[in-house]
Design a protein around this motif. Structure first.
Motif, PDB file in Angstrom:
ATOM      1  N   SER A  95       0.765  -1.309   0.167  1.00  0.00           N
ATOM      2  CA  SER A  95      -0.089   0.076  -0.082  1.00  0.00           C
ATOM      3  C   SER A  95       0.864   1.412  -0.033  1.00  0.00           C
ATOM      4  N   ALA A  96       0.270   2.341  -0.286  1.00  0.00           N
ATOM      5  CA  ALA A  96       0.894   3.586  -0.554  1.00  0.00           C
ATOM      6  C   ALA A  96       1.623   3.980   0.830  1.00  0.00           C
ATOM      7  N   THR A  97       0.543   3.784   1.979  1.00  0.00           N
ATOM      8  CA  THR A  97       0.883   3.973   3.311  1.00  0.00           C
ATOM      9  C   THR A  97       2.383   3.349   3.757  1.00  0.00           C
ATOM     10  N   GLN A  98       2.424   2.139   3.339  1.00  0.00           N
ATOM     11  CA  GLN A  98       3.779   1.203   3.910  1.00  0.00           C
ATOM     12  C   GLN A  98       4.806   1.851   3.116  1.00  0.00           C
ATOM     13  N   VAL A  99       4.548   2.202   1.946  1.00  0.00           N
ATOM     14  CA  VAL A  99       5.804   2.747   1.113  1.00  0.00           C
ATOM     15  C   VAL A  99       5.959   4.059   1.634  1.00  0.00           C
ATOM     16  N   HIS A 100       5.064   4.888   2.331  1.00  0.00           N
ATOM     17  CA  HIS A 100       5.693   6.075   2.960  1.00  0.00           C
ATOM     18  C   HIS A 100       6.469   5.934   4.182  1.00  0.00           C
ATOM     19  N   ARG A 101       6.153   4.838   4.799  1.00  0.00           N
ATOM     20  CA  ARG A 101       7.005   4.548   6.069  1.00  0.00           C
ATOM     21  C   ARG A 101       8.258   4.145   5.413  1.00  0.00           C
ATOM     22  N   GLY A 102       8.581   3.430   4.321  1.00  0.00           N
ATOM     23  CA  GLY A 102       9.709   2.896   3.866  1.00  0.00           C
ATOM     24  C   GLY A 102      10.480   4.341   3.319  1.00  0.00           C
ATOM     25  N   LEU A 103       9.828   5.138   2.825  1.00  0.00           N
ATOM     26  CA  LEU A 103      10.411   6.195   2.148  1.00  0.00           C
ATOM     27  C   LEU A 103      11.035   7.100   3.223  1.00  0.00           C
ATOM     28  N   THR A 104      10.421   7.389   4.350  1.00  0.00           N
ATOM     29  CA  THR A 104      10.816   7.940   5.353  1.00  0.00           C
ATOM     30  C   THR A 104      11.847   7.476   6.381  1.00  0.00           C
ATOM     31  N   GLU A 105      12.182   5.941   6.097  1.00  0.00           N
ATOM     32  CA  GLU A 105      13.312   5.204   6.671  1.00  0.00           C
ATOM     33  C   GLU A 105      14.353   5.182   5.920  1.00  0.00           C
ATOM     34  N   LEU A 106      14.402   5.306   4.590  1.00  0.00           N
ATOM     35  CA  LEU A 106      15.464   5.345   3.554  1.00  0.00           C
ATOM     36  C   LEU A 106      16.119   6.769   3.936  1.00  0.00           C
ATOM     37  N   PRO A 107      17.431   6.636   3.612  1.00  0.00           N
ATOM     38  CA  PRO A 107      18.400   7.844   3.605  1.00  0.00           C
ATOM     39  C   PRO A 107      18.322   8.564   2.145  1.00  0.00           C
ATOM     40  N   LEU A 108      17.105   9.050   1.838  1.00  0.00           N
ATOM     41  CA  LEU A 108      16.655   9.623   0.465  1.00  0.00           C
ATOM     42  C   LEU A 108      17.889  10.626   0.145  1.00  0.00           C
ATOM     43  N   ASP A 109      18.414  11.530   0.733  1.00  0.00           N
ATOM     44  CA  ASP A 109      19.485  12.500   0.341  1.00  0.00           C
ATOM     45  C   ASP A 109      20.507  11.736  -0.043  1.00  0.00           C
ATOM     46  N   GLN A 110      20.880  10.271   0.149  1.00  0.00           N
ATOM     47  CA  GLN A 110      22.083   9.755  -0.242  1.00  0.00           C
ATOM     48  C   GLN A 110      21.825   8.871  -1.384  1.00  0.00           C
ATOM     49  N   LEU A 111      20.692   9.195  -1.815  1.00  0.00           N
ATOM     50  CA  LEU A 111      20.262   7.872  -3.147  1.00  0.00           C
ATOM     51  C   LEU A 111      19.918   8.914  -4.508  1.00  0.00           C
ATOM     52  N   ASP A 112      20.186   8.107  -5.438  1.00  0.00           N
ATOM     53  CA  ASP A 112      19.980   8.883  -6.968  1.00  0.00           C
ATOM     54  C   ASP A 112      18.313   8.123  -7.295  1.00  0.00           C
ATOM     55  N   ILE A 113      18.032   6.879  -7.007  1.00  0.00           N
ATOM     56  CA  ILE A 113      16.725   6.324  -7.302  1.00  0.00           C
ATOM     57  C   ILE A 113      16.358   5.448  -6.280  1.00  0.00           C
ATOM     58  N   VAL A 114      14.902   5.292  -6.238  1.00  0.00           N
ATOM     59  CA  VAL A 114      14.351   4.539  -5.369  1.00  0.00           C
ATOM     60  C   VAL A 114      13.647   3.455  -6.083  1.00  0.00           C
ATOM     61  N   LEU A 115      13.758   2.133  -5.622  1.00  0.00           N
ATOM     62  CA  LEU A 115      13.152   1.108  -6.409  1.00  0.00           C
ATOM     63  C   LEU A 115      12.241   0.426  -5.238  1.00  0.00           C
ATOM     64  N   ILE A 116      11.129   0.146  -5.672  1.00  0.00           N
ATOM     65  CA  ILE A 116      10.165  -0.599  -4.852  1.00  0.00           C
ATOM     66  C   ILE A 116       9.988  -1.985  -5.432  1.00  0.00           C
ATOM     67  N   GLU A 117      10.208  -3.015  -4.646  1.00  0.00           N
ATOM     68  CA  GLU A 117       9.892  -4.356  -5.012  1.00  0.00           C
ATOM     69  C   GLU A 117       8.606  -4.777  -4.306  1.00  0.00           C
ATOM     70  N   ASN A 118       7.584  -4.854  -5.212  1.00  0.00           N
ATOM     71  CA  ASN A 118       6.180  -5.177  -4.613  1.00  0.00           C
ATOM     72  C   ASN A 118       5.940  -6.752  -4.526  1.00  0.00           C
ATOM     73  N   VAL A 119       5.279  -7.035  -3.737  1.00  0.00           N
ATOM     74  CA  VAL A 119       4.839  -8.407  -3.481  1.00  0.00           C
ATOM     75  C   VAL A 119       4.720  -9.328  -4.722  1.00  0.00           C
ATOM     76  N   GLY A 120       5.234 -10.612  -4.734  1.00  0.00           N
ATOM     77  CA  GLY A 120       5.213 -11.324  -5.892  1.00  0.00           C
ATOM     78  C   GLY A 120       3.823 -11.628  -6.324  1.00  0.00           C
TER      79      GLY A 120
END
Lengths: 220, 220
Positions: A95-120
């Motif tokens: 869900s977008a809510t779960q991804v929001h948590r993921g985005l806040t936990e990633l060090p976004l300022d140190q990244l060029d791209i974010v990849l989401i691997e969804n459930v199979g």
């Protein structure tokens, strides 16, 4: 996804968070892509090889969606990229809510791209926007060449189709007509980029890397 | 399957039809099994080979569940077995209501066993009872040996695990530890029957046939 009356309401709540995610990513100038496929098509192996081969050139961060276990996040971290594991505890999609948590936990300022691997799952995740810039569908040649016709939604919505495990085409070990898949995918989605790859041998991966790097340049 | 409050109500409506199906099958003395797997694990190829190899010995009828297309029902009919195609039009699993329609359209009195091929999805179909006597999970070796741990529900609920495409294990083309899958599946489900097969080459299929024939004898 069950077809029930509340579907609209659920999607709306999800869409509100998807919008939040999209704004956060735009503010930070980070492209984000949502990888969707059947279980076992090789999403994690593609990510691990991409992270390794692009080390020093492109900084990737990963949000891993799985019903259970943190096997996939461990594999990403072993390749020296930051990963946040989300366990959906039975739900068949992120869900977008779960991804929001993921985005806040990633060090976004140190990244060029974010990849989401969804459930199979080749079906349900295609119906849930996460705030990403695009979806990437992965199809393993072992799954057969009838999949675009049988599961059209995700092929119609994706920016990129990665046809993985092309090393298995040698020696006629699997029945898979790449040209048939190409024409079926383009019938559903004329603009889709199609990269035949083997994350195992590395064949074809450079085309995918070039595409990813171009996405980062466009945002940077 | 979305996790929403109405889930219970949806399941109950489904369960009422599941009960109807179960009663109908019991009255007619026809065992019925529900095949569940990821897209492209080889369910239809297993069915086609089973129908062909057991021609004259066991009369199989098939209910084919797909989001779109009747590709699979055509393949079954070409093998000279009756098939009813159900298109779920976007839904990620077969419902008991849909299967009820399938059962009324099949010539039950001319069959020994009914097999249901669910929509290709390793997650959602496991939550919807169809009135079957048991679930059969199919896992292709190309999907990897971490699937029981990552998608435990269907492995915990199935009577049989068919590990398909074992011909790809030759020459180390795919990384798959059969013993690991065996122990993980038995950890989730100590009573599960496990048959490694190749529907392409026929390897191991006899064990699966013996099991199927035994099910028909028990009901007959």
């Amino acid at each position: 996804m069950t077809k029930v009356d509340v579907g609209k309401k659920v999607l709306s709540a999800n869409e509100a968070y998807a919008q939040k995610n999209s704004q956060l990513l735009a503010q930070q100038g980070k492209p984000c892509f949502n990888l969707i496929s059947s279980p076992g098509s090789g999403k994690t192996t593609i990510l691990v090889r991409t992270i390794t081969d692009l080390a020093g050139a492109l900084r990737l961060g990963v949000i891993e969606g799985d019903i259970q276990t943190d096997i996939d996040a461990q594999r990403i971290r072993a390749a020296h990229a930051p990963a946040v594991q989300i366990n959906t505890e039975g739900a068949c999609h992120l869900s977008a809510t779960q991804v929001h948590r993921g985005l806040t936990e990633l060090p976004l300022d140190q990244l060029d791209i974010v990849l989401i691997e969804n459930v199979g799952n080749l079906v349900c995740p295609s119906a849930f926007e996460l705030g990403e810039d695009g979806k990437i569908v992965v199809l393993s040649v072992a799954e057969g060449d009838d999949k675009p016709a049988k599961y059209p939604a995700i092929f119609a919505k994706s920016k990129v189709l990665l046809v993985n495990k092309i090393d298995l085409l040698q020696g006629g070990l699997v029945d898979f007509d790449l040209e048939h898949v190409r024409s079926e995918a383009r019938r559903l989605n004329p603009g889709i980029e199609i990269f035949p790859v083997s994350a195992r041998t590395g064949a074809g991966m450079q085309n995918w890397y070039d595409w990813l790097v171009a996405q980062a340049r466009r945002s940077g």
